[in-house]
Design a protein around this motif. Structure first.
Motif, PDB file in Angstrom:
ATOM      1  N   LEU B  92     -16.203 -20.269  50.721  1.00  0.00           N
ATOM      2  CA  LEU B  92     -16.892 -20.923  49.610  1.00  0.00           C
ATOM      3  C   LEU B  92     -16.280 -20.510  48.275  1.00  0.00           C
ATOM      4  O   LEU B  92     -16.053 -21.345  47.385  1.00  0.00           O
ATOM      5  CB  LEU B  92     -18.386 -20.568  49.653  1.00  0.00           C
ATOM      6  N   VAL B  93     -15.981 -19.227  48.158  1.00  0.00           N
ATOM      7  CA  VAL B  93     -15.369 -18.720  46.921  1.00  0.00           C
ATOM      8  C   VAL B  93     -14.004 -19.361  46.702  1.00  0.00           C
ATOM      9  O   VAL B  93     -13.653 -19.760  45.587  1.00  0.00           O
ATOM     10  CB  VAL B  93     -15.246 -17.178  46.985  1.00  0.00           C
ATOM     11  N   LEU B  94     -13.247 -19.474  47.804  1.00  0.00           N
ATOM     12  CA  LEU B  94     -11.915 -20.080  47.699  1.00  0.00           C
ATOM     13  C   LEU B  94     -12.022 -21.543  47.269  1.00  0.00           C
ATOM     14  O   LEU B  94     -11.229 -22.023  46.445  1.00  0.00           O
ATOM     15  CB  LEU B  94     -11.211 -19.971  49.060  1.00  0.00           C
ATOM     16  N   ILE B  95     -13.011 -22.264  47.801  1.00  0.00           N
ATOM     17  CA  ILE B  95     -13.221 -23.668  47.433  1.00  0.00           C
ATOM     18  C   ILE B  95     -13.495 -23.772  45.931  1.00  0.00           C
ATOM     19  O   ILE B  95     -12.878 -24.574  45.221  1.00  0.00           O
ATOM     20  CB  ILE B  95     -14.388 -24.283  48.231  1.00  0.00           C
ATOM     21  N   LEU B  96     -14.390 -22.933  45.455  1.00  0.00           N
ATOM     22  CA  LEU B  96     -14.733 -22.961  44.028  1.00  0.00           C
ATOM     23  C   LEU B  96     -13.522 -22.607  43.176  1.00  0.00           C
ATOM     24  O   LEU B  96     -13.232 -23.246  42.168  1.00  0.00           O
ATOM     25  CB  LEU B  96     -15.882 -21.977  43.743  1.00  0.00           C
ATOM     26  N   TRP B  97     -12.776 -21.618  43.617  1.00  0.00           N
ATOM     27  CA  TRP B  97     -11.624 -21.165  42.835  1.00  0.00           C
ATOM     28  C   TRP B  97     -10.547 -22.250  42.795  1.00  0.00           C
ATOM     29  O   TRP B  97      -9.976 -22.530  41.731  1.00  0.00           O
ATOM     30  CB  TRP B  97     -11.065 -19.866  43.425  1.00  0.00           C
ATOM     31  N   VAL B  98     -10.284 -22.867  43.942  1.00  0.00           N
ATOM     32  CA  VAL B  98      -9.241 -23.894  43.973  1.00  0.00           C
ATOM     33  C   VAL B  98      -9.659 -25.096  43.126  1.00  0.00           C
ATOM     34  O   VAL B  98      -8.865 -25.669  42.384  1.00  0.00           O
ATOM     35  CB  VAL B  98      -8.945 -24.349  45.431  1.00  0.00           C
ATOM     36  N   TYR B  99     -10.938 -25.464  43.191  1.00  0.00           N
ATOM     37  CA  TYR B  99     -11.381 -26.667  42.480  1.00  0.00           C
ATOM     38  C   TYR B  99     -11.495 -26.441  40.977  1.00  0.00           C
ATOM     39  O   TYR B  99     -11.052 -27.263  40.179  1.00  0.00           O
ATOM     40  CB  TYR B  99     -12.729 -27.134  43.038  1.00  0.00           C
ATOM     41  N   TRP B 114      -8.537 -33.035  47.911  1.00  0.00           N
ATOM     42  CA  TRP B 114      -7.408 -32.115  48.079  1.00  0.00           C
ATOM     43  C   TRP B 114      -7.777 -30.675  47.774  1.00  0.00           C
ATOM     44  O   TRP B 114      -7.252 -29.751  48.375  1.00  0.00           O
ATOM     45  CB  TRP B 114      -6.197 -32.576  47.268  1.00  0.00           C
ATOM     46  N   ALA B 115      -8.684 -30.482  46.852  1.00  0.00           N
ATOM     47  CA  ALA B 115      -9.166 -29.116  46.598  1.00  0.00           C
ATOM     48  C   ALA B 115      -9.790 -28.559  47.874  1.00  0.00           C
ATOM     49  O   ALA B 115      -9.525 -27.419  48.270  1.00  0.00           O
ATOM     50  CB  ALA B 115     -10.177 -29.120  45.467  1.00  0.00           C
ATOM     51  N   GLY B 116     -10.588 -29.399  48.535  1.00  0.00           N
ATOM     52  CA  GLY B 116     -11.210 -28.982  49.787  1.00  0.00           C
ATOM     53  C   GLY B 116     -10.170 -28.676  50.855  1.00  0.00           C
ATOM     54  O   GLY B 116     -10.220 -27.633  51.514  1.00  0.00           O
ATOM     55  N   VAL B 117      -9.211 -29.595  50.975  1.00  0.00           N
ATOM     56  CA  VAL B 117      -8.168 -29.413  51.989  1.00  0.00           C
ATOM     57  C   VAL B 117      -7.373 -28.130  51.723  1.00  0.00           C
ATOM     58  O   VAL B 117      -7.140 -27.324  52.637  1.00  0.00           O
ATOM     59  CB  VAL B 117      -7.227 -30.638  52.032  1.00  0.00           C
ATOM     60  N   LEU B 122      -5.784 -22.935  53.351  1.00  0.00           N
ATOM     61  CA  LEU B 122      -5.372 -21.576  52.980  1.00  0.00           C
ATOM     62  C   LEU B 122      -6.205 -20.555  53.747  1.00  0.00           C
ATOM     63  O   LEU B 122      -5.673 -19.631  54.361  1.00  0.00           O
ATOM     64  CB  LEU B 122      -5.589 -21.359  51.476  1.00  0.00           C
ATOM     65  N   SER B 123      -7.500 -20.752  53.687  1.00  0.00           N
ATOM     66  CA  SER B 123      -8.400 -19.805  54.310  1.00  0.00           C
ATOM     67  C   SER B 123      -8.132 -19.687  55.807  1.00  0.00           C
ATOM     68  O   SER B 123      -8.075 -18.594  56.366  1.00  0.00           O
ATOM     69  CB  SER B 123      -9.828 -20.255  54.051  1.00  0.00           C
ATOM     70  N   ASP B 124      -7.922 -20.834  56.447  1.00  0.00           N
ATOM     71  CA  ASP B 124      -7.704 -20.829  57.894  1.00  0.00           C
ATOM     72  C   ASP B 124      -6.324 -20.305  58.269  1.00  0.00           C
ATOM     73  O   ASP B 124      -6.134 -19.750  59.356  1.00  0.00           O
ATOM     74  CB  ASP B 124      -7.897 -22.247  58.437  1.00  0.00           C
ATOM     75  N   SER B 125      -5.343 -20.482  57.379  1.00  0.00           N
ATOM     76  CA  SER B 125      -3.964 -20.120  57.725  1.00  0.00           C
ATOM     77  C   SER B 125      -3.839 -18.638  58.085  1.00  0.00           C
ATOM     78  O   SER B 125      -3.029 -18.274  58.933  1.00  0.00           O
ATOM     79  CB  SER B 125      -3.020 -20.467  56.578  1.00  0.00           C
ATOM     80  N   ALA B 126      -4.643 -17.795  57.447  1.00  0.00           N
ATOM     81  CA  ALA B 126      -4.577 -16.367  57.763  1.00  0.00           C
ATOM     82  C   ALA B 126      -4.978 -16.131  59.216  1.00  0.00           C
ATOM     83  O   ALA B 126      -4.359 -15.325  59.916  1.00  0.00           O
ATOM     84  CB  ALA B 126      -5.495 -15.581  56.835  1.00  0.00           C
ATOM     85  N   PHE B 127      -5.995 -16.865  59.664  1.00  0.00           N
ATOM     86  CA  PHE B 127      -6.443 -16.708  61.050  1.00  0.00           C
ATOM     87  C   PHE B 127      -5.423 -17.306  62.019  1.00  0.00           C
ATOM     88  O   PHE B 127      -5.153 -16.753  63.071  1.00  0.00           O
ATOM     89  CB  PHE B 127      -7.820 -17.354  61.233  1.00  0.00           C
ATOM     90  N   GLU B 128      -4.871 -18.465  61.618  1.00  0.00           N
ATOM     91  CA  GLU B 128      -3.836 -19.094  62.458  1.00  0.00           C
ATOM     92  C   GLU B 128      -2.649 -18.143  62.617  1.00  0.00           C
ATOM     93  O   GLU B 128      -2.065 -18.029  63.690  1.00  0.00           O
ATOM     94  CB  GLU B 128      -3.349 -20.406  61.845  1.00  0.00           C
ATOM     95  N   ALA B 129      -2.295 -17.477  61.518  1.00  0.00           N
ATOM     96  CA  ALA B 129      -1.159 -16.552  61.566  1.00  0.00           C
ATOM     97  C   ALA B 129      -1.415 -15.446  62.580  1.00  0.00           C
ATOM     98  O   ALA B 129      -0.527 -15.094  63.373  1.00  0.00           O
ATOM     99  CB  ALA B 129      -0.895 -15.954  60.185  1.00  0.00           C
ATOM    100  N   GLU B 130      -2.617 -14.918  62.571  1.00  0.00           N
ATOM    101  CA  GLU B 130      -2.955 -13.859  63.527  1.00  0.00           C
ATOM    102  C   GLU B 130      -2.928 -14.377  64.962  1.00  0.00           C
ATOM    103  O   GLU B 130      -2.498 -13.682  65.875  1.00  0.00           O
ATOM    104  CB  GLU B 130      -4.342 -13.279  63.210  1.00  0.00           C
ATOM    105  N   ILE B 131      -3.391 -15.609  65.139  1.00  0.00           N
ATOM    106  CA  ILE B 131      -3.381 -16.205  66.479  1.00  0.00           C
ATOM    107  C   ILE B 131      -1.946 -16.385  66.969  1.00  0.00           C
ATOM    108  O   ILE B 131      -1.603 -16.034  68.096  1.00  0.00           O
ATOM    109  CB  ILE B 131      -4.132 -17.557  66.478  1.00  0.00           C
ATOM    110  N   PHE B 132      -1.096 -16.923  66.098  1.00  0.00           N
ATOM    111  CA  PHE B 132       0.304 -17.105  66.473  1.00  0.00           C
ATOM    112  C   PHE B 132       0.964 -15.770  66.796  1.00  0.00           C
ATOM    113  O   PHE B 132       1.710 -15.649  67.767  1.00  0.00           O
ATOM    114  CB  PHE B 132       1.084 -17.797  65.344  1.00  0.00           C
ATOM    115  N   ARG B 133       0.682 -14.773  65.952  1.00  0.00           N
ATOM    116  CA  ARG B 133       1.296 -13.463  66.168  1.00  0.00           C
ATOM    117  C   ARG B 133       0.905 -12.924  67.551  1.00  0.00           C
ATOM    118  O   ARG B 133       1.757 -12.493  68.328  1.00  0.00           O
ATOM    119  CB  ARG B 133       0.858 -12.489  65.077  1.00  0.00           C
TER     120      ARG B 133
END
Lengths: 254, 245
Positions: B92-99, B114-117, B122-133
């Motif tokens: 939620l904080v990231l959404i507000l900050w980006v928008y 696009w702000a939402g996207v 961004l938020s999910d990419s950190a988790f995806e990175a851990e999954i890929f790793r």
């Protein structure tokens, strides 16, 4: 001191000068001098942890050495990428656990190296793969996935996969140790045939029958050193060192 | 277990039957129909936003994960740093900050979509990175060695040998992330995205029927996510049979 090849008089193709390798504090290779001539068939044996696997894994740079000099087919393995890929083009390797690519069919396993590594066109790679599959006597398995093959068949696919790179040297790292006993001979038969083609082979194995039949020279290792080397009949009949004698007694009389 | 849960739900809803006002979304009345169409209209945005965000975050996640596996310390640290930083910021904080924040910093005008996207990705990419790793690290060393021994470069080894196998293994986890993304997308309603949640909120304000409208909202998400789960399972089965020939 470099050791001379046995019966084969080809030119020197592998040379180790004072090679050492450490894993942490453990000294896997301790100043090893070793040479192999083109066409020579060498069987390396020794107790586990003696450094025999490390020795052959250094030949194609799967392990980097910490001291000494390794030259393979005229190229010094100096840690550089160029030397490494040049050497790997000439050296095939067969692993204890086969290491086939499970997500690819047998045919795809065989074609990947020639297409991506050697840059062959697909049709040519396919023909090459078929030829080597026929040579290891499983052409009918081309479209299957590795998991559908027996261990012996998988290892034969792995041998064919290496041969598709048309290497000058073939390394075998305990190729029959993970196999059920009834499958060992089908793999050894393929290796014997390969030996008859004049391929340079360095084989880590405890299959002493194979060693007697095809080896030009035996290398016995212990504690990261080459303790003894010589033609198999000499090493078997009259081992010079106590460690070698003890080892042979253990593996031959069980 | 399922039966007991079902019974509990019926009792719960039946208990307040006196105040039940399903007319708000009754498809047989014109007003109810309009409301229903308005609510379901949010589906388009929820799906579009989630799918775009997950596509970006998977690619971004891989781009972040690969340097994390490098033998170079600097690259590993950079990857690690990104993961730790992004993971620490609430969605939620990231959404507000980006928008509200990012347009000021970057000078770009960023629409709600696009702000939402961007925020979700961004938020999910950190988790995806851990999954890929984790997926890449689960592949046996022998696979690299076999690939190197047939002269494949490191890039080709990753592309043809390691990643295809890793991808199969992490598919369930990626499916999980998509479900998570669909749910998190409801947060974008706070900046005015016309998604399922926003529309439900807006209708509640005019109709004063929060119980019925939010129940519909719950069912909308439930249905959407059950469909996604079924889709992921189907894909898993297909990839499995692929590998089995």
């Amino acid at each position: 001191m470099a050791m001379d090849g046995g019966q084969s008089g080809g030119q020197e193709i592998i040379r180790f000068d004072g090679v050492s390798k450490f894993f942490g504090d453990f000294r896997a290779l301790n100043g090893v001098d070793f040479t192999a001539r083109a066409g020579e068939r060498i069987v390396v044996c020794g107790p586990s942890g003696s450094g025999k696997s490390t020795l052959i894994r250094c030949i194609n740079g799967l392990e980097t050495h910490d001291a000494g000099k390794i030259t393979v087919d005229g190229t010094a393995l100096d840690g550089g990428r160029r030397a490494l890929s040049k050497v790997r083009r000439e050296v095939g390797m067969v692993f204890q656990q086969f290491n086939l690519f499970p997500h690819l069919t047998v045919m795809e396993n065989l074609m990947l190296g020639p297409v991506r590594g050697r840059g062959l066109p697909e049709a040519e790679a396919r023909a090459l793969a078929m030829r080597y599959l026929a040579r290891v006597r499983i052409p009918e398995q081309a479209d299957k996935y590795p998991r559908h093959l027996s261990g012996g068949q998988q290892q034969r696919v792995a041998i064919a996969r290496s041969l598709c790179m048309e290497p000058r040297i073939m390394l075998f790292d305990e190729p029959t140790s993970a196999l059920d006993p009834e499958m060992i001979s089908e793999v050894l038969d393929v290796m014997v045939e390969l030996a008859q083609t004049g391929m340079t082979m360095v084989v880590v194995t405890h299959e002493m029958g194979f060693a007697r039949k095809v080896a030009d020279r035996m290398v016995f290792m212990d504690h990261g050193e080459i303790v003894e080397t010589g033609p198999p009949e000499q090493v078997f009949a009259n081992p010079q060192s106590r460690r070698c004698r003890d080892f042979l007694a253990k593996i031959l009389n069980h | 277990m399922t039966r007991i849960a079902l019974l509990a739900v019926i009792l719960l809803l039946g208990g307040c039957s006196a105040d039940w006002g399903w007319y708000v979304v009754n498809p047989q009345t014109p007003a109810g129909q309009t409301n229903l169409i308005f609510l379901l209209g949010g589906l388009k945005y929820t799906i579009l936003m989630s799918v775009t965000a997950i596509a970006i975050s998977v690619v971004l996640g891989l781009v972040v994960a690969l340097p994390g596996l490098s033998s170079r310390r600097g690259l590993r640290m950079a990857s690690r740093g990104y993961v730790e930083l992004v993971r620490a910021v609430p969605v939620l904080v990231l959404i507000l900050w980006v928008y509200y924040g990012l347009p000021q910093v970057s000078g770009l005008t960023i629409g709600v979509f696009w702000a939402g996207v961007i925020a979700l990705a961004l938020s999910d990419s950190a988790f995806e990175a851990e999954i890929f790793r984790a997926g890449i690290q689960s592949i046996a060393k022998g696979q690299y060695e076999a690939a190197y021994s047939v002269s494949l470069s490191h890039t080709d080894t990753m592309r043809f040998v390691i990643l295809p196998q890793a991808l199969r293994r992490i598919l369930p986890a990626l499916g999980n992330q998509l479900v998570y993304m669909l749910k998190m997308s409801s947060l974008v309603s706070v900046i005015g995205m016309q998604d399922l949640t926003r529309r439900a909120n807006e209708l509640v304000v005019t109709e004063y029927r929060p119980l019925e409208i939010y129940t519909i909202l719950v069912l909308e998400y439930l249905l959407l996510i059950l469909l996604v789960s079924a889709g992921v399972r189907w894909l898993e089965r297909r990839m499995q049979t692929d590998a089995q020939g």
